[in-house]
Structure formats: structure tokens, C-alpha cells
Write a protein that holds these residues in place. Structure first.
Motif, PDB file in Angstrom:
ATOM      1  N   SER A  70       0.697  -1.219   0.069  1.00 26.22           N
ATOM      2  CA  SER A  70       0.047  -0.086   0.020  1.00 26.22           C
ATOM      3  C   SER A  70       0.851   1.178  -0.033  1.00 26.22           C
ATOM      4  O   SER A  70       1.819   1.406   0.595  1.00 26.22           O
ATOM      5  CB  SER A  70      -0.806  -0.060   1.364  1.00 26.22           C
ATOM      6  N   LYS A  71       0.305   2.250  -0.769  1.00 24.59           N
ATOM      7  CA  LYS A  71       1.201   3.565  -0.838  1.00 24.59           C
ATOM      8  C   LYS A  71       0.225   4.683  -0.993  1.00 24.59           C
ATOM      9  O   LYS A  71      -0.702   4.780  -1.803  1.00 24.59           O
ATOM     10  CB  LYS A  71       2.103   3.405  -2.072  1.00 24.59           C
ATOM     11  N   MET A  72       0.171   5.360  -0.103  1.00 20.87           N
ATOM     12  CA  MET A  72      -0.647   6.475  -0.043  1.00 20.87           C
ATOM     13  C   MET A  72      -0.036   7.839  -0.891  1.00 20.87           C
ATOM     14  O   MET A  72       1.025   7.839  -1.147  1.00 20.87           O
ATOM     15  CB  MET A  72      -0.728   7.494   1.439  1.00 20.87           C
ATOM     16  N   THR A  73      -0.895   7.982  -1.817  1.00 18.17           N
ATOM     17  CA  THR A  73      -0.739   9.123  -2.796  1.00 18.17           C
ATOM     18  C   THR A  73      -0.960  10.550  -2.756  1.00 18.17           C
ATOM     19  O   THR A  73      -0.515  11.233  -3.560  1.00 18.17           O
ATOM     20  CB  THR A  73      -1.185   8.499  -4.118  1.00 18.17           C
ATOM     21  N   ALA A  74      -2.120  10.409  -1.722  1.00 23.98           N
ATOM     22  CA  ALA A  74      -2.864  11.853  -1.435  1.00 23.98           C
ATOM     23  C   ALA A  74      -3.550  11.894  -0.189  1.00 23.98           C
ATOM     24  O   ALA A  74      -3.862  10.964   0.327  1.00 23.98           O
ATOM     25  CB  ALA A  74      -3.657  12.342  -2.869  1.00 23.98           C
ATOM     26  N   HIS A  75      -3.496  13.263   0.302  1.00 23.17           N
ATOM     27  CA  HIS A  75      -4.109  13.368   1.525  1.00 23.17           C
ATOM     28  C   HIS A  75      -4.714  14.720   1.772  1.00 23.17           C
ATOM     29  O   HIS A  75      -4.414  15.777   0.846  1.00 23.17           O
ATOM     30  CB  HIS A  75      -3.662  13.003   2.841  1.00 23.17           C
ATOM     31  N   ASN A  76      -5.715  14.987   2.410  1.00 23.67           N
ATOM     32  CA  ASN A  76      -6.340  16.331   2.656  1.00 23.67           C
ATOM     33  C   ASN A  76      -6.736  16.570   4.152  1.00 23.67           C
ATOM     34  O   ASN A  76      -8.111  15.880   4.352  1.00 23.67           O
ATOM     35  CB  ASN A  76      -7.417  16.673   1.724  1.00 23.67           C
ATOM     36  N   VAL A  77      -6.084  17.270   4.739  1.00 28.33           N
ATOM     37  CA  VAL A  77      -6.296  17.134   6.304  1.00 28.33           C
ATOM     38  C   VAL A  77      -7.828  18.204   6.535  1.00 28.33           C
ATOM     39  O   VAL A  77      -8.372  17.761   7.405  1.00 28.33           O
ATOM     40  CB  VAL A  77      -5.446  17.619   7.116  1.00 28.33           C
ATOM     41  N   PHE A  78      -7.961  18.983   5.737  1.00 27.72           N
ATOM     42  CA  PHE A  78      -9.274  19.859   5.804  1.00 27.72           C
ATOM     43  C   PHE A  78     -10.376  19.058   5.496  1.00 27.72           C
ATOM     44  O   PHE A  78     -11.524  19.390   5.950  1.00 27.72           O
ATOM     45  CB  PHE A  78      -8.921  21.087   4.980  1.00 27.72           C
ATOM     46  N   GLU A  79     -10.449  18.377   4.257  1.00 30.01           N
ATOM     47  CA  GLU A  79     -11.438  17.393   3.779  1.00 30.01           C
ATOM     48  C   GLU A  79     -11.676  16.245   4.571  1.00 30.01           C
ATOM     49  O   GLU A  79     -12.471  15.317   4.170  1.00 30.01           O
ATOM     50  CB  GLU A  79     -11.600  17.689   2.289  1.00 30.01           C
ATOM     51  N   GLN A  80     -10.465  15.648   5.370  1.00 30.02           N
ATOM     52  CA  GLN A  80     -10.215  14.475   5.963  1.00 30.02           C
ATOM     53  C   GLN A  80     -10.415  13.505   5.209  1.00 30.02           C
ATOM     54  O   GLN A  80     -11.281  12.414   5.479  1.00 30.02           O
ATOM     55  CB  GLN A  80     -11.614  14.432   7.163  1.00 30.02           C
ATOM     56  N   TYR A  81      -9.425  13.415   4.143  1.00 34.25           N
ATOM     57  CA  TYR A  81      -9.458  11.963   3.570  1.00 34.25           C
ATOM     58  C   TYR A  81      -7.955  11.594   3.029  1.00 34.25           C
ATOM     59  O   TYR A  81      -7.100  12.650   3.003  1.00 34.25           O
ATOM     60  CB  TYR A  81     -10.449  11.810   2.329  1.00 34.25           C
ATOM     61  N   THR A  82      -7.721  10.487   2.680  1.00 32.43           N
ATOM     62  CA  THR A  82      -6.632   9.907   2.019  1.00 32.43           C
ATOM     63  C   THR A  82      -7.102   9.211   0.817  1.00 32.43           C
ATOM     64  O   THR A  82      -7.945   8.656   0.819  1.00 32.43           O
ATOM     65  CB  THR A  82      -5.673   9.036   3.103  1.00 32.43           C
ATOM     66  N   VAL A  83      -5.777   8.897  -0.054  1.00 35.71           N
ATOM     67  CA  VAL A  83      -6.003   8.166  -1.086  1.00 35.71           C
ATOM     68  C   VAL A  83      -4.661   7.268  -1.166  1.00 35.71           C
ATOM     69  O   VAL A  83      -3.555   7.840  -1.103  1.00 35.71           O
ATOM     70  CB  VAL A  83      -6.179   8.856  -2.490  1.00 35.71           C
ATOM     71  N   SER A  84      -4.924   6.073  -1.107  1.00 33.15           N
ATOM     72  CA  SER A  84      -3.839   5.073  -1.495  1.00 33.15           C
ATOM     73  C   SER A  84      -4.190   4.056  -2.499  1.00 33.15           C
ATOM     74  O   SER A  84      -5.033   3.932  -3.203  1.00 33.15           O
ATOM     75  CB  SER A  84      -3.642   4.093  -0.043  1.00 33.15           C
TER      76      SER A  84
END
Length: 137
Positions: free
Chosen positions: A56-70
């Protein structure tokens, strides 16, 4: 479902689908860090001797919208040979404990119990724990 409106819509559908007294059980986790590009690997050995691996590799995150993409890669190995591979884009939304309890109650659920690391009723004490919400219609 990493988009807030989609996750709220799903909760409303769950609520509509339950009979009175029915319960919703849902696991959530809160990310403690955001290691963009770092690969993590886990493996599981099956009873028949096959091995499943997950990279698994995290490719994006947004702390303000509370999500990650792996991006995940699953592999199944049998007798030392790769027999199956699956790729997955895995977006994930997270909520704070009190925030999610309020969302469940505003959806119409009554009794809401939060458990930590699958110990019923134990309050969370570390950000690495899996949170299980049980909500009764």
C-alpha cells in the motif's frame, strides 16, 4: 467513500435499510501521519499454504476535507509462484469520535457505542486504534 456527501448518503441508506432495533456496526480509523509515497507491506498465510501480500502506498491526503487516497497491490502466491494480482485505488474518509457520534445521532440512530480495538465499550486511548461504532435504529 472519501467525499463527505457520499458517506452521509450511505449512512442514511443504512438507516433506511434497518428495521427498528437493528444495529449498524462500522469500523473507522484515524490516520496518525501521512507518509506520501512510502510503501508498506503486509502478508497473510492461508491454510492451504498460499500467501497473500498487500503493498500500500498513500498517494494523496487532505486534512481539511479529512481523506486519504492510497494505491494498493494485492498478490496471491502459491508454491512460490505469483498466481493472481489485483490493483486498487483506495480513498478513505475519517471522522473524529465525537463528530461521528453526532452524525449518527443526526441520521436518526439512538444508542451509539464506541469501542476500541474490538474491546466492547473500551474508550479509545491512542490514534492507532481501530474504532468500532455500534448504532441502534
Amino acid at each position: 467513500m472519501h467525499k463527505r456527501k457520499d458517506s452521509l448518503k450511505a449512512l442514511h441508506q443504512f438507516y433506511k435499510s434497518l428495521t427498528p432495533g437493528g444495529s449498524l456496526l462500522l469500523d473507522l480509523s484515524i490516520p496518525k501521519d501521512f507518509p506520501i509515497g512510502k510503501v508498506s507491506t503486509r502478508t497473510w498465510k492461508l491454510e492451504n499454504g498460499d500467501v497473500i501480500s498487500l503493498e500500500s502506498k498513500m498517494t494523496a491526503h487532505n486534512v481539511f476535507e479529512q481523506y486519504t487516497v492510497s494505491h494498493n497491490r494485492y498478490e496471491r502466491w502459491s508454491n512460490g509462484e505469483l498466481v493472481q494480482t489485483e490493483l486498487e485505488r483506495f480513498p478513505m474518509r475519517w471522522y473524529g469520535v465525537e463528530e461521528f457520534k453526532q452524525i449518527l445521532k443526526s441520521t436518526g440512530f439512538t444508542e451509539v457505542t464506541v469501542s476500541s480495538d474490538y474491546e466492547y465499550g473500551r474508550s479509545p486511548s491512542a490514534s492507532t486504534e481501530i474504532l468500532t461504532f455500534e448504532a441502534i435504529k
